[in-house]
Design a protein around this motif. Sequence first.
Motif, PDB file in Angstrom:
ATOM      1  N   ILE A 124      -8.767  -2.604   2.516  1.00 35.78           N
ATOM      2  CA  ILE A 124      -8.009  -2.091   1.376  1.00 35.78           C
ATOM      3  C   ILE A 124      -7.265  -3.255   0.717  1.00 35.78           C
ATOM      4  N   THR A 184     -11.820  -1.902  -1.334  1.00 39.10           N
ATOM      5  CA  THR A 184     -11.233  -1.629  -2.651  1.00 39.10           C
ATOM      6  C   THR A 184     -10.656  -2.898  -3.253  1.00 39.10           C
ATOM      7  N   THR A 200       0.843  -1.200   0.000  1.00 37.54           N
ATOM      8  CA  THR A 200       0.000   0.000   0.000  1.00 37.54           C
ATOM      9  C   THR A 200       0.875   1.247   0.000  1.00 37.54           C
ATOM     10  N   ASN A 205      -2.609  -0.944  -3.530  1.00 37.29           N
ATOM     11  CA  ASN A 205      -3.418   0.262  -3.702  1.00 37.29           C
ATOM     12  C   ASN A 205      -2.542   1.496  -3.540  1.00 37.29           C
ATOM     13  N   CYS A 230      -5.532  -0.852  -7.163  1.00 42.79           N
ATOM     14  CA  CYS A 230      -6.456   0.267  -7.353  1.00 42.79           C
ATOM     15  C   CYS A 230      -5.723   1.580  -7.082  1.00 42.79           C
ATOM     16  N   TYR A 234      -2.518   1.272 -13.489  1.00 40.63           N
ATOM     17  CA  TYR A 234      -1.973   0.873 -12.200  1.00 40.63           C
ATOM     18  C   TYR A 234      -0.631   1.559 -11.984  1.00 40.63           C
TER      19      TYR A 234
END
Length: 222
Positions: free
Chosen positions: A151, A169, A121, A155, A173, A207
């Motif tokens: 999450i 999510t 993340t 991401n 993402c 992405y």
Amino acid sequence: MYLPVSVWFNFYHLPLKQAFRLPILLRAPRLSCCAGSVCIEAERIRPGMIRLGGRGTGVFSRPQFLWENRGRVVFRGTCRIGSNSLVSVGERGVLTIGNNFTAGTSLELICYHRISFGENTLVGWDNVFCDTDFHRTRSESPSSGYAPIEIGDENWFGMKCIVLKGTRTPNRCIVGAGAVLAKDYSSLPEKCLLAGNPAMLKKTDIYLDRNDDRIHYSTYES
């Protein structure tokens, strides 16, 4: 300067075998409450693998890091959270941070129910994640006032995002700067872009490649 606090924090929360390695380093900490538990679920425990707080930046100069934990915090690998940030976990809260979590300055993690982050993340500055309204509203369909936040893996959140209760999510993402998320997006395809208030699907097949995410500036001619 902050090493004694880090040493105390590790030996207070972790098993001796882990604590001796000093995996958690704090910078400019304000330990408001340490009544909750902290654990590291990772195959390798390395010195400084979790760093909470930083030196500050020109944009956000305050280095202080606020820690208030009455619940449970789980680290599943490396973690970096920048300066001027806070972690607040309530008595029934469970905050799970996946491996290779990186957040810029001024992050607010407010967990009174359940917040979980997948692996890899990346969070820009001035983001808020909050799984509770702190108040219960009443209507024909009353709200409980809280719901989990989940999450996905890989991401990326741009600056100044607000992520509220009930948010889920998909993997890979991207969340655009200033977006407000407050519902389940997990049925959307991977490699998607969410943006706006409220956040909506804006693009697919996009992405972030963290191994090659530098901006390449063009050569300007006078």
